[in-house]
Design a protein around this motif. Structure first.
Motif: not given
Length: 119
Positions: A103, A61, A105-106, A43-46, A39
Motif C-alpha cells: 500500500t 519498513s 503509506a498512510g 516513507q512512500r510504501i509499505e 505523505f
C-alpha cells in the motif's frame, strides 16, 4: 481514481537458489483529475509478507529509518508510481502459499496483493 497493482516477476518460483523474489508495486491515476498524495514522512510504501497462517514474516519498513518530513506527490491522469521491492524467501517453505500486501503509506484505498508459491 487510483488503481494499485502488486506484480511478482514469478508467482511460482524455485525456493532453492533464490534468496529473494522481486515484486513491483504500482499505483496509476486512471481518473480525469490530478491526485494529490500526502505523505507524513519520507516513507512512500509499505509491504507485508504473510505466511499461510496469516502471520507477518516480513515488514518492508521494519529496518528502515524515515525522516519526519511531510511531502506531497501530484499524480496526473495516466501517470504511474512504481516501487520495486525484493522480498526475502528465508522464512518460506516450498509448497506453501504466501501473500504479499502493499500500500502507499498512510493512503487509504491503495492496497494490492500478490500470491507467492515457492516450489
Amino acid at each position: 481514481m487510483l488503481v494499485a497493482r502488486l506484480d511478482a516477476r514469478s508467482t511460482e518460483f524455485p525456493l532453492v537458489g533464490n534468496r529473494e523474489v522481486a515484486v513491483s508495486y504500482s499505483v496509476t491515476n486512471r481518473g480525469r483529475r490530478a491526485e494529490r498524495l500526502q505523505f507524513p514522512t519520507d516513507q512512500r510504501i509499505e509491504l507485508v509478507l504473510r505466511g499461510p497462517d496469516g502471520k507477518t514474516l516480513f515488514l518492508w519498513s521494519e529496518d528502515r529509518i524515515f525522516a519526519a518530513t511531510p511531502s506531497d506527490v501530484l499524480l496526473n491522469p495516466g501517470e504511474r508510481l512504481e516501487y520495486p521491492v525484493a522480498v526475502p524467501t528465508r522464512d518460506m517453505v516450498a509448497g506453501r502459499t504466501y501473500t504479499a500486501e502493499a500500500t502507499l503509506a498512510g493512503i487509504a484505498g491503495t492496497g494490492a496483493s500478490a500470491v507467492l508459491r515457492p516450489q
